[in-house]
Design a protein around this motif. Structure first.
Motif, PDB file in Angstrom:
ATOM      1  N   UNK A   1     -24.631   4.451 -19.774  1.00  0.00           N
ATOM      2  CA  UNK A   1     -24.379   5.688 -20.522  1.00  0.00           C
ATOM      3  C   UNK A   1     -25.692   6.332 -20.927  1.00  0.00           C
ATOM      4  N   UNK A   2     -26.628   5.507 -21.341  1.00  0.00           N
ATOM      5  CA  UNK A   2     -27.936   6.035 -21.738  1.00  0.00           C
ATOM      6  C   UNK A   2     -28.637   6.655 -20.530  1.00  0.00           C
TER       7      UNK A   2
ATOM      8  N   UNK B   1     -23.519  -5.977 -24.073  1.00  0.00           N
ATOM      9  CA  UNK B   1     -22.821  -4.691 -24.104  1.00  0.00           C
ATOM     10  C   UNK B   1     -22.815  -4.057 -22.723  1.00  0.00           C
ATOM     11  N   UNK B   2     -22.085  -4.632 -21.808  1.00  0.00           N
ATOM     12  CA  UNK B   2     -22.124  -4.143 -20.425  1.00  0.00           C
ATOM     13  C   UNK B   2     -21.673  -2.687 -20.326  1.00  0.00           C
TER      14      UNK B   2
ATOM     15  N   UNK C   1     -23.348  -0.129 -21.452  1.00  0.00           N
ATOM     16  CA  UNK C   1     -23.981   0.737 -22.449  1.00  0.00           C
ATOM     17  C   UNK C   1     -25.215   1.431 -21.891  1.00  0.00           C
TER      18      UNK C   1
END
Lengths: 131, 131
Positions: B121-122, B115-116, B118
């Motif tokens: 974002x976190x 999930x590149x 992701x």
DNA sequence: TCCGCTGTACGACTTCGATCGTACAGGATG
DNA sequence: CATCCTGTACGATCGAAGTCGTACAGCGGA
């Protein structure tokens, strides 16, 4: 019902390409761009059915909005209404009231601005099985 | 309690840098990379507390694993155990048993592969208020 | 060895959300 | 105007997950 979609499309002129041609109904209540919360968006997208909805909107027509019947999901209508509401309240989709039907579109611009890359993950997602 | 954290650090020699120096305990049961499901990962990350945990791991030390006491969260210990387990079962973190304590680290490589973007974002996320 | 401290295991409670049945709104068709 | 059809509103139900209290495991220090 795909024929219906075509009919209603005629009602909303094909001029619309997203620049909001002034003639659109007001969107239903939704969080502002600045109020989008990652945790809410992720929660909305953590459901396979909603993931399917957003992905279909992204892949097959991010330019136009669609009624929930357009998706061809074999679930009770009340369930669909529930999920579409969840997506809208999280800020993932925008819904407009066209007469008695409610159409959805992904808030691509807003989501890319706040959470860049997130929609790419949704678009790349594949359903668990033959949903 | 921060002093305790320092103590534990001393106990695990600073030699460890991630290349898995063979002496590590086996990770607790976790989904394989290929079994990671976007919906499960998003569900795990849809909780503000877990988002905080992962973000702290990413920003302050993705190289080392940490006990749950290291995070300085003012919640009952049983609640923390629950959340750490949820993260591990979703495949977000890896946990190893060091004697009687269980340390966590983010599965950065696996998540970036599947999930590149992701984790970015976190890492960019900010808590609702002064949590 | 005894005590304290940190962290996990287990179980109960409670809240939230997914699911759906039913009723209703309103245009389309004849 | 009567009927059908699509979609929403409301409410009930059920299961999953967050929250926490308590008990237990085991190292460290006096």
């Amino acid at each position: 019902m795909p024929s219906t979609a075509r009919t209603v499309r005629a009602q909303a002129p094909a001029v619309k390409v997203l620049p909001e041609p002034e003639g659109l109904p007001e969107p239903l209540p939704e969080p502002a761009v600045g109020d989008l919360r990652l945790e809410n968006v992720l929660a909305a997208l953590s459901d396979p059915l909603r993931l399917l909805i957003v992905r279909k909107l992204l892949l097959e027509s991010e330019q136009f909005d669609h009624t929930c019947g357009w998706f061809g999901l074999d679930r009770p209508k009340s369930s669909l209404t529930h999920h579409f509401k969840a997506l809208r309240e999280a800020g993932v989709t925008r819904q407009r009231q066209y007469g008695l039907e409610r159409r959805s579109q992904v808030r691509v611009t807003d989501l890319n601005a706040r959470f860049p890359g997130l929609l790419d993950l949704v678009a790349a997602w594949t359903p668990p099985d033959g949903t």
